[in-house]
Structure formats: C-alpha cells, structure tokens
Scaffold this active site. Structure first.
Site, PDB file in Angstrom:
ATOM      1  CB  CYS A 241      68.799 -50.133   8.777  1.00  0.00           C
ATOM      2  SG  CYS A 241      68.250 -48.430   8.489  1.00  0.00           S
TER       3      CYS A 241
ATOM      4  CB  CYS B 201      66.743 -44.512   3.199  1.00  0.00           C
ATOM      5  SG  CYS B 201      66.856 -46.319   3.053  1.00  0.00           S
TER       6      CYS B 201
ATOM      7  CG  HIS C 268      56.933 -40.716   9.419  1.00  0.00           C
ATOM      8  ND1 HIS C 268      57.920 -40.819   8.457  1.00  0.00           N
ATOM      9  CD2 HIS C 268      57.457 -41.254  10.550  1.00  0.00           C
ATOM     10  CE1 HIS C 268      58.982 -41.395   8.982  1.00  0.00           C
ATOM     11  NE2 HIS C 268      58.721 -41.678  10.250  1.00  0.00           N
TER      12      HIS C 268
ATOM     13  CD  GLU D  82      59.258 -43.815   4.424  1.00  0.00           C
ATOM     14  OE1 GLU D  82      58.836 -44.656   3.611  1.00  0.00           O
ATOM     15  OE2 GLU D  82      59.808 -44.122   5.503  1.00  0.00           O
TER      16      GLU D  82
ATOM     17  CB  SER E 210      62.125 -43.853  15.951  1.00  0.00           C
ATOM     18  OG  SER E 210      62.388 -45.009  15.192  1.00  0.00           O
TER      19      SER E 210
ATOM     20  CG  ASN F   7      62.570 -48.066  12.958  1.00  0.00           C
ATOM     21  OD1 ASN F   7      63.176 -48.755  13.770  1.00  0.00           O
ATOM     22  ND2 ASN F   7      63.020 -46.877  12.573  1.00  0.00           N
TER      23      ASN F   7
ATOM     24  CB  SER G 261      67.312 -44.119  13.884  1.00  0.00           C
ATOM     25  OG  SER G 261      66.141 -44.136  14.682  1.00  0.00           O
TER      26      SER G 261
END
Length: 320
Positions: free
Chosen positions: A18, A103, A131, A133, A230, A232, A275
């Site tokens: 992305c 990001c 996580h 994030e 990951s 996602n 990723s």
C-alpha cells in the site's frame, strides 16, 4: 513425464504494498542513499521479514528501543506503525536525528484521538492489544485516557462515570466486518459517542478484504502472502475463511506451503498483505507451476492511486 493437473489461479487485486508501506520503505532507502550506512530503524519498518532482511543487507540496523542505539549522527527512523509520544521525545533528549515514517493514515488516527481529548472526551480504541500501532495510538495521550476494546464482550464490560463524554477511533488494519460489529455495540451502549469523521480502517485494508471476499467463494483454497505478525495479512486469511474458503494459509515463502493441504487442489486464490512485495507472490505462483499447469486470472475490485510524499527531512535533502 506425467502430465501436470490444471490449476486455475485467481489473483486478488488490489494486493500487496500500500502507499504507506511504499513510503516507509522509501524512507529507509532514501536515508541510506543520502546519509550512507548505517541507518537505525526502531522496530520493523513494516511487518514483513523479507523486506526487513533486504534493508538489513543495504545497511539498516533494526532495534527494539532507542537505548540500543549508540551516540550517533546517523538517521533514526520510526516505523510505519507509529510510536508513542515518548519515543520522539527521547530522541530529542538524546539529540538523535529522527525521521518519522509513520503512515499518514495512522497519523490521522493519532490526531483524531488528540482532538477528542482536547474536547474533553475519553477515548475508546478498537484494536489488538500489543500491536505496535495500538501501542503508538494509546501513547499519544496520558495514561488511562485511552481504553482498548478488542471484542463486543469488551464493550459490554466498559464502565464510565455518568455523563462521561466518549469518542472512538480504530486501528487501521482491522477486519472491516469485525470492526463494524464492535462499533455497532459501542453506539448501542453509548448512543452519544463521537465517531471518526472518516473511516479509520485504511483504504488498502478495505480494498484487499473486498477482493478476497470476491475470490474466496470461487476457489477451493486461498493463500495470503505475508508475515504472521502482519495484522492486515491475518485479517485477510480470516476474511477468506468467513467467505467460504475452507483451505486457507498465511505464508511468507514457498517453503511454508503445506503440500499435504495444497498438493491436490483444483483451484486457488492468492492475495498478499499490504507489506508483502509482489516478488513473493510470483515466487508462490512459480512453486505451484512446478506441480500444476497453472493459468492465472486477476480479479480486480478497486483501482488504487494513493501516494504519500516522503517526510520533510528527506524532501529537503532531495531538493538540496
């Protein structure tokens, strides 16, 4: 020589990198080009071991925390997942030259949380504990001002004093369907809760999940190319299962394919986490081509043209 059985492969599109991942990798590579090796990176720049190992070979040094970095003039890069406010403050205290590769869509969530806090609201964060994030988003505000929920059951356990003003934000890489259910539970329990002005789950996560929903019912098996850490990528595998594909796997390289499961299939879907580079998708297809007479068709559900510019320091360096 025995004739290979046919295997139609449906390639999900969009898949793979992305805009945020492209930007983060470009940050490391541009820093290496401008300043030379080494370049320090706090945590994995993106959650993909192949990408990280490639950058290591070019001169990037990955660390868990800033105290592992010696006194240096070399750039110190923060990963795409974002960091708590304490991390750049520590870098400033040590006079480290830091570059933030967070990001922009994660930064958007950080800013939303800060705005809600300034307006007197307590924040509920929908995400996965631990996580990076989530750790970064919770670290934007004072301790205790962000409450993490992972499930609808967590929503039921929330307790706030009467009259507490609330707002919610979400991790950007969640399952769209799971998050919708949790958000519905939040709104049912707290009808006055403030929502994001725009969906927090990023466009790339949404688009990749939609493509999997289209392909999964059409194939016997589906492979998600990506790393196990990951978020996602894990969500893509779960979406495939819920969409009717009973044989699914998350693999990074061909040596992780379980041929006792995938050795006699009659159709296959392939996607890749945000990723995961396309070269790994090609590697997986090549592995199946050794055993099957493959035919490849792309199933596209969206066009992506999003681009994020490099951080200011690297843009200035490029201009100079």
């Amino acid at each position: 020589m025995a004739e290979k059985p046919p295997l139609p492969i449906l390639l999900c599109a969009p898949r793979g990198f992305c805009a945020g991942v492209v930007r983060a990798i470009d940050v490391v590579e541009e820093a290496l080009r401008k300043y030379g090796a080494p370049v320090y990176v706090r945590h994995e720049i993106v959650h993909n071991r192949f990408v990280v190992d490639s950058l290591k070979r070019k001169g990037a040094i990955f660390v868990d925390e800033l105290d592992e970095i010696p006194e240096t003039q070399a750039p110190v890069i923060f990963s795409a997942h974002g960091v708590p406010k304490s991390v750049p403050q520590t870098a400033r205290n040590r006079r480290l030259f830091s570059i933030d590769a967070t990001c922009p869509l994660v930064t958007k969530v950080h800013r939303e949380a800060e705005i809600h806090f300034k307006r007197g609201r307590t924040i509920i964060l929908v995400g996965h504990a631990g996580h990076p994030e989530v750790v970064g988003t919770m670290g934007q505000l004072p301790a205790g001002m962000v409450h993490l929920v992972e499930t609808e059951a967590d929503v039921a356990r929330l307790a706030f004093p009467p009259g507490t003003a609330l707002a919610f934000v979400t991790q950007t890489t969640l399952s769209v369907d799971d998050t919708a259910a949790i958000v519905a539970a939040l709104k049912a329990r707290f009808p006055e809760i403030a929502a994001p002005h725009k969906e927090d789950i990023c466009y790339a996560t949404t688009n990749r999940q939609e493509a999997v929903k289209r392909v999964a019912p059409l194939v016997e098996a589906l492979i998600v190319v990506g790393s196990p850490n990951s978020s996602n990528s894990q969500r893509l595998r779960e979406v495939a299962e819920r969409s009717g594909c009973t044989k699914t796997a998350l693999v990074l390289r061909t040596d992780e394919i379980d041929w006792s499961v995938f050795g006699d299939i009659r159709s296959l879907g392939i996607t890749a986490g945000a990723s995961a580079p396309e070269v790994l998708v090609e590697e997986i297809i090549a592995a199946f081509a050794q055993r099957f007479d493959v035919s490849v068709e792309t199933v596209s559900t969206a066009d992506e043209s999003v681009f994020f510019p490099l951080p200011r320091q690297l843009r200035e360096a490029a201009t100079a």
